[in-house]
Design a protein around this motif. Structure first.
Motif, PDB file in Angstrom:
ATOM      1  N   HIS A 116     -11.115  -3.394   0.127  1.00  0.00           N
ATOM      2  CA  HIS A 116     -12.434  -3.157  -0.465  1.00  0.00           C
ATOM      3  C   HIS A 116     -12.999  -4.512  -0.863  1.00  0.00           C
ATOM      4  O   HIS A 116     -12.264  -5.372  -1.364  1.00  0.00           O
ATOM      5  N   TYR A 117     -14.307  -4.710  -0.636  1.00  0.00           N
ATOM      6  CA  TYR A 117     -14.892  -6.037  -0.850  1.00  0.00           C
ATOM      7  C   TYR A 117     -14.822  -6.500  -2.300  1.00  0.00           C
ATOM      8  O   TYR A 117     -14.846  -7.704  -2.573  1.00  0.00           O
ATOM      9  N   SER A 118     -14.708  -5.569  -3.239  1.00  0.00           N
ATOM     10  CA  SER A 118     -14.662  -5.956  -4.653  1.00  0.00           C
ATOM     11  C   SER A 118     -13.243  -6.012  -5.210  1.00  0.00           C
ATOM     12  O   SER A 118     -13.062  -6.279  -6.406  1.00  0.00           O
ATOM     13  N   TYR A 119     -12.251  -5.760  -4.348  1.00  0.00           N
ATOM     14  CA  TYR A 119     -10.875  -5.714  -4.832  1.00  0.00           C
ATOM     15  C   TYR A 119      -9.941  -6.480  -3.895  1.00  0.00           C
ATOM     16  O   TYR A 119     -10.255  -6.699  -2.729  1.00  0.00           O
ATOM     17  N   LYS A 120      -8.814  -6.871  -4.440  1.00  0.00           N
ATOM     18  CA  LYS A 120      -7.813  -7.571  -3.636  1.00  0.00           C
ATOM     19  C   LYS A 120      -7.150  -6.587  -2.676  1.00  0.00           C
ATOM     20  O   LYS A 120      -6.921  -5.425  -3.015  1.00  0.00           O
ATOM     21  N   ASP A 121      -6.848  -7.076  -1.470  1.00  0.00           N
ATOM     22  CA  ASP A 121      -6.147  -6.230  -0.504  1.00  0.00           C
ATOM     23  C   ASP A 121      -4.810  -5.774  -1.095  1.00  0.00           C
ATOM     24  O   ASP A 121      -4.090  -6.554  -1.730  1.00  0.00           O
ATOM     25  N   THR A 122      -4.510  -4.514  -0.883  1.00  0.00           N
ATOM     26  CA  THR A 122      -3.276  -3.932  -1.405  1.00  0.00           C
ATOM     27  C   THR A 122      -2.492  -3.313  -0.256  1.00  0.00           C
ATOM     28  O   THR A 122      -3.071  -2.667   0.617  1.00  0.00           O
ATOM     29  N   THR A 123      -1.180  -3.531  -0.234  1.00  0.00           N
ATOM     30  CA  THR A 123      -0.341  -2.971   0.832  1.00  0.00           C
ATOM     31  C   THR A 123       0.754  -2.094   0.240  1.00  0.00           C
ATOM     32  O   THR A 123       1.239  -2.335  -0.871  1.00  0.00           O
ATOM     33  N   LEU A 124       1.107  -1.094   0.999  1.00  0.00           N
ATOM     34  CA  LEU A 124       2.193  -0.189   0.636  1.00  0.00           C
ATOM     35  C   LEU A 124       3.124  -0.130   1.845  1.00  0.00           C
ATOM     36  O   LEU A 124       2.730   0.344   2.909  1.00  0.00           O
ATOM     37  N   LYS A 125       4.342  -0.641   1.688  1.00  0.00           N
ATOM     38  CA  LYS A 125       5.251  -0.799   2.821  1.00  0.00           C
ATOM     39  C   LYS A 125       6.287   0.329   2.886  1.00  0.00           C
ATOM     40  O   LYS A 125       6.480   1.083   1.935  1.00  0.00           O
ATOM     41  N   SER A 126       6.932   0.387   4.070  1.00  0.00           N
ATOM     42  CA  SER A 126       8.062   1.301   4.316  1.00  0.00           C
ATOM     43  C   SER A 126       7.707   2.757   4.055  1.00  0.00           C
ATOM     44  O   SER A 126       8.421   3.483   3.355  1.00  0.00           O
ATOM     45  N   ILE A 127       6.593   3.193   4.624  1.00  0.00           N
ATOM     46  CA  ILE A 127       6.206   4.600   4.530  1.00  0.00           C
ATOM     47  C   ILE A 127       6.744   5.321   5.762  1.00  0.00           C
ATOM     48  O   ILE A 127       6.339   5.024   6.885  1.00  0.00           O
ATOM     49  N   ALA A 128       7.654   6.249   5.555  1.00  0.00           N
ATOM     50  CA  ALA A 128       8.296   6.960   6.663  1.00  0.00           C
ATOM     51  C   ALA A 128       7.623   8.311   6.888  1.00  0.00           C
ATOM     52  O   ALA A 128       7.502   9.118   5.963  1.00  0.00           O
ATOM     53  N   ILE A 129       7.173   8.526   8.120  1.00  0.00           N
ATOM     54  CA  ILE A 129       6.564   9.797   8.512  1.00  0.00           C
ATOM     55  C   ILE A 129       7.498  10.497   9.493  1.00  0.00           C
ATOM     56  O   ILE A 129       7.899   9.912  10.502  1.00  0.00           O
ATOM     57  N   SER A 130       7.855  11.734   9.193  1.00  0.00           N
ATOM     58  CA  SER A 130       8.714  12.515  10.078  1.00  0.00           C
ATOM     59  C   SER A 130       7.868  13.428  10.957  1.00  0.00           C
ATOM     60  O   SER A 130       6.663  13.588  10.744  1.00  0.00           O
ATOM     61  N   THR A 131       8.512  14.029  11.944  1.00  0.00           N
ATOM     62  CA  THR A 131       7.826  14.924  12.864  1.00  0.00           C
ATOM     63  C   THR A 131       7.197  16.102  12.128  1.00  0.00           C
ATOM     64  O   THR A 131       7.851  16.766  11.320  1.00  0.00           O
ATOM     65  N   ASN A 132       5.914  16.303  12.390  1.00  0.00           N
ATOM     66  CA  ASN A 132       5.168  17.437  11.830  1.00  0.00           C
ATOM     67  C   ASN A 132       5.205  17.466  10.298  1.00  0.00           C
ATOM     68  O   ASN A 132       5.198  18.523   9.683  1.00  0.00           O
ATOM     69  N   GLN A 133       5.214  16.271   9.677  1.00  0.00           N
ATOM     70  CA  GLN A 133       5.288  16.187   8.217  1.00  0.00           C
ATOM     71  C   GLN A 133       3.914  15.914   7.616  1.00  0.00           C
ATOM     72  O   GLN A 133       3.149  15.105   8.129  1.00  0.00           O
ATOM     73  N   ASN A 134       3.605  16.584   6.526  1.00  0.00           N
ATOM     74  CA  ASN A 134       2.393  16.319   5.757  1.00  0.00           C
ATOM     75  C   ASN A 134       2.804  15.560   4.498  1.00  0.00           C
ATOM     76  O   ASN A 134       3.177  16.159   3.489  1.00  0.00           O
ATOM     77  N   LEU A 135       2.745  14.231   4.580  1.00  0.00           N
ATOM     78  CA  LEU A 135       3.239  13.391   3.486  1.00  0.00           C
ATOM     79  C   LEU A 135       2.120  13.078   2.501  1.00  0.00           C
ATOM     80  O   LEU A 135       1.065  12.567   2.878  1.00  0.00           O
ATOM     81  N   ILE A 136       2.352  13.389   1.243  1.00  0.00           N
ATOM     82  CA  ILE A 136       1.418  13.059   0.166  1.00  0.00           C
ATOM     83  C   ILE A 136       2.067  11.973  -0.691  1.00  0.00           C
ATOM     84  O   ILE A 136       3.158  12.172  -1.234  1.00  0.00           O
ATOM     85  N   ILE A 137       1.409  10.819  -0.787  1.00  0.00           N
ATOM     86  CA  ILE A 137       1.938   9.724  -1.597  1.00  0.00           C
ATOM     87  C   ILE A 137       1.771  10.103  -3.067  1.00  0.00           C
ATOM     88  O   ILE A 137       0.653  10.228  -3.566  1.00  0.00           O
ATOM     89  N   SER A 138       2.878  10.291  -3.737  1.00  0.00           N
ATOM     90  CA  SER A 138       2.830  10.800  -5.113  1.00  0.00           C
ATOM     91  C   SER A 138       2.284   9.770  -6.097  1.00  0.00           C
ATOM     92  O   SER A 138       1.568  10.120  -7.045  1.00  0.00           O
ATOM     93  N   ASP A 139       2.610   8.497  -5.889  1.00  0.00           N
ATOM     94  CA  ASP A 139       2.128   7.454  -6.800  1.00  0.00           C
ATOM     95  C   ASP A 139       0.704   7.047  -6.434  1.00  0.00           C
ATOM     96  O   ASP A 139       0.398   6.788  -5.266  1.00  0.00           O
ATOM     97  N   THR A 140      -0.168   6.982  -7.436  1.00  0.00           N
ATOM     98  CA  THR A 140      -1.546   6.543  -7.209  1.00  0.00           C
ATOM     99  C   THR A 140      -1.567   5.058  -6.856  1.00  0.00           C
ATOM    100  O   THR A 140      -0.894   4.250  -7.493  1.00  0.00           O
ATOM    101  N   ILE A 141      -2.323   4.718  -5.827  1.00  0.00           N
ATOM    102  CA  ILE A 141      -2.446   3.316  -5.420  1.00  0.00           C
ATOM    103  C   ILE A 141      -3.502   2.646  -6.288  1.00  0.00           C
ATOM    104  O   ILE A 141      -4.662   3.069  -6.305  1.00  0.00           O
ATOM    105  N   GLU A 142      -3.114   1.616  -7.035  1.00  0.00           N
ATOM    106  CA  GLU A 142      -4.037   0.911  -7.919  1.00  0.00           C
ATOM    107  C   GLU A 142      -4.425  -0.433  -7.300  1.00  0.00           C
ATOM    108  O   GLU A 142      -3.559  -1.217  -6.920  1.00  0.00           O
ATOM    109  N   MET A 143      -5.732  -0.679  -7.211  1.00  0.00           N
ATOM    110  CA  MET A 143      -6.231  -1.928  -6.642  1.00  0.00           C
ATOM    111  C   MET A 143      -6.777  -2.825  -7.754  1.00  0.00           C
ATOM    112  O   MET A 143      -7.490  -2.363  -8.650  1.00  0.00           O
ATOM    113  N   LYS A 144      -6.431  -4.114  -7.677  1.00  0.00           N
ATOM    114  CA  LYS A 144      -6.914  -5.078  -8.657  1.00  0.00           C
ATOM    115  C   LYS A 144      -8.227  -5.688  -8.192  1.00  0.00           C
ATOM    116  O   LYS A 144      -8.403  -5.979  -7.014  1.00  0.00           O
ATOM    117  N   SER A 145      -9.127  -5.880  -9.132  1.00  0.00           N
ATOM    118  CA  SER A 145     -10.437  -6.436  -8.805  1.00  0.00           C
ATOM    119  C   SER A 145     -10.308  -7.859  -8.272  1.00  0.00           C
ATOM    120  O   SER A 145      -9.457  -8.636  -8.718  1.00  0.00           O
TER     121      SER A 145
END
Length: 257
Positions: A116-145
């Protein structure tokens, strides 16, 4: 039985044709046509082979979805955040409530990138998706201005408050007047090297230089202890590019346009 009779007849016909070829060379054209006819009979007599049918729609059923919520560090939902699975074409934008969803994600290990142009780029690594899985990231991703906040106070050389002093941030499109007790605030400065000038006609002017990183917040005091003189600078627009042919005047001693 029918196929066997056809093959027997064909062999006999070929033998007769070879004998005719030796005795009657003039009938070569007829012989060639007969050979072609025999080949056609042999080809057509074969049983048809089954055709393998593949339903490509099953491939879509093997893919999953990825969803979550993105906010700032204060918990405020952020909209229009670009959410991308690094190394793929899968991306989306967060909604006004901060939620996002990326469909049709093949199984694997991914890195999720938020921009986002007003915030620092944020990355979330090692996200594993399995076959036919609906993955919901439980932790809220917080971006710093990516912006910085600066507050402060303008005072005279006797350390008395100077309300109404004009303040300008050099090379940035921000200016303001100090309020009661000389307090001022710049809530969204472009991070980096900051040079702020304050002045009040009849009292003097002063400046402060400091370095602010994205998300930093600082509180300073600017003393107006310099006598009046000339001020040089340049006018820039909101896009941080120089602007020509602008009228420049003073606001209680500070530069304004």
């Amino acid at each position: 039985m029918k196929t066997r009779n056809i093959k027997t007849l064909t062999v006999s016909t070929i033998v007769n044709i070879m004998n005719d070829l030796k005795k009657k060379p003039l009938f070569r054209i007829r012989i060639i046509l007969q050979l072609l006819s025999c080949l056609c009979i042999l080809f057509c007599a074969k049983d048809p082979e089954p055709v393998l049918m593949i339903d490509l729609r099953d491939d879509l059923k093997l893919k999953g979805t990825l969803s979550g919520t993105v906010t700032d560090i204060n918990g405020k939902p952020l909209s229009a955040v670009s959410v991308t699975l690094e190394g793929t074409d899968n991306s989306t934008l967060s909604l006004p409530d901060g939620t996002f969803k990326i469909p049709n994600v093949a199984s694997g290990l991914y890195t999720l990138v938020f921009r986002h142009y007003s915030y620092k780029d944020t990355t979330l690594k090692s996200i594993a998706i399995s076959t036919n899985q609906n993955l919901i990231i439980s932790d809220t991703i917080e971006m710093k201005s990516s912006k910085a906040k600066l507050t402060g106070r303008t005072v005279s050389n006797k350390q008395k408050a100077v309300p109404g002093a004009g303040l300008t941030v050099t090379y940035q499109p921000y200016q303001t007047l100090s309020g009661d007790s000389g307090f001022f605030s710049f809530p969204e400065l472009i991070s980096g090297q900051i040079n702020i000038v304050a002045a009040y006609r009849g009292i003097g002017w002063g400046e402060k230089k400091l370095s602010l990183q994205p998300g930093d917040s600082a509180d300073i005091s600017i003393t107006l202890d310099n006598e009046g003189g000339s001020i040089r600078g340049r006018v820039i627009g909101a896009d941080n590019n120089p602007v020509k042919n602008k009228i420049v005047s003073t606001m209680n001693g500070a530069i304004s346009d």
